[in-house]
Design a protein around this motif. Sequence first.
Motif, short mmCIF file in Angstrom:
data_model
loop_
_atom_site.label_atom_id
_atom_site.label_comp_id
_atom_site.label_asym_id
_atom_site.label_seq_id
_atom_site.Cartn_x
_atom_site.Cartn_y
_atom_site.Cartn_z
N PHE A 227 0.57 -1.08 0.02
CA PHE A 227 -0.30 -0.31 0.06
C PHE A 227 0.89 1.35 -0.02
N THR A 228 1.86 1.24 0.95
CA THR A 228 2.77 2.44 0.63
C THR A 228 3.90 2.49 -0.29
N ALA A 229 3.98 1.84 -1.25
CA ALA A 229 4.48 1.47 -2.11
C ALA A 229 3.57 1.89 -3.25
N GLY A 230 1.93 1.66 -3.23
CA GLY A 230 1.78 2.44 -4.26
C GLY A 230 1.30 3.40 -4.22
N LEU A 231 0.80 3.86 -2.94
CA LEU A 231 0.80 5.61 -2.96
C LEU A 231 2.09 6.89 -3.16
N VAL A 232 3.64 6.46 -2.79
CA VAL A 232 4.19 6.91 -3.49
C VAL A 232 4.55 6.78 -5.11
N ASN A 233 4.38 6.01 -5.65
CA ASN A 233 3.91 5.23 -7.04
C ASN A 233 3.19 6.06 -7.20
#
Length: 285
Positions: A227-233
């Motif tokens: 989820f975090t990687a998705g947000l920063v992407n």
Amino acid sequence: MANIISIQSHVVFGHAGNSSAVFPMQRMGVEVWPIHTVQFSNHTQYQQGWTGRVFDSSDITDLIAGLNNIDQLKHCDALVSGYQGSSTQCDSVAYAVKQMKQQNMDSLYVCDPVMGDPEKGCIVPEEVTNKLVNHLMPIADVIVPNQFELTQFTGLPISSLETAVKACNLALSKGPKVVLVKHLHSLSDDCFSMMLATEEGVYLAQRPHLKFDKQPVGVGDLISGLFTAGLVNGMTAQNAFAHAHNAAYGVLKVTQDQNSWELQTIKAQNEFVEPTSCYAVTKVA
């Protein structure tokens, strides 16, 4: 390319904490700077036990200071925290968040408040729970609790969709802008349920339960990382939620197919880029 600090536990064998979250985030094209709160030989659900130790809280502050000294905190897009081995480690995480946001005010703090789950109960000392509930979760931009941890934060027991929505909205009023509930065990006996709450609304995702001889460990850490990687992407919260939900299910399906209860993170790595399942996300409030 985005950069994420990940302050979590680490196991030498298997996948839990940073061992579950770091590679999936990297596979999604994100640079990850891991800081370990503990290093164990294996996760703690093995009957034979484990070896290793909890690191001193000063290790966290020293490493953050080192990153600041080389002028890298300003390039950090998010910090995700998971299992904390002591209350003073929680204080060090708060320090790390403050230092990061001083250098990059647009960075995100994602708090996975690891306390326990319905089957295992509370797995951290009371003083750690208190620090999570009263200090780290309120300063987080995003929290990723399970049902047990959400109740600890809000004081609201959850037994239905209506009470789950109420608890999520109360959590939003306490500081976080996004709440991702990584497991709502009271909603269905037939489905695994996750919930997302933002100012835009509340969303539910469900997928089939998978049977294991022993429940896999590290799934929550995996979901938080995805989820975090998705947000920063640059994904929207809803799209990052759907991606994390479907990718985590894909990993669990491969794990089941291998007759394993240790997450098959490497074998299933393509799930992090292109999940093979597409379970719908439904707006419920």
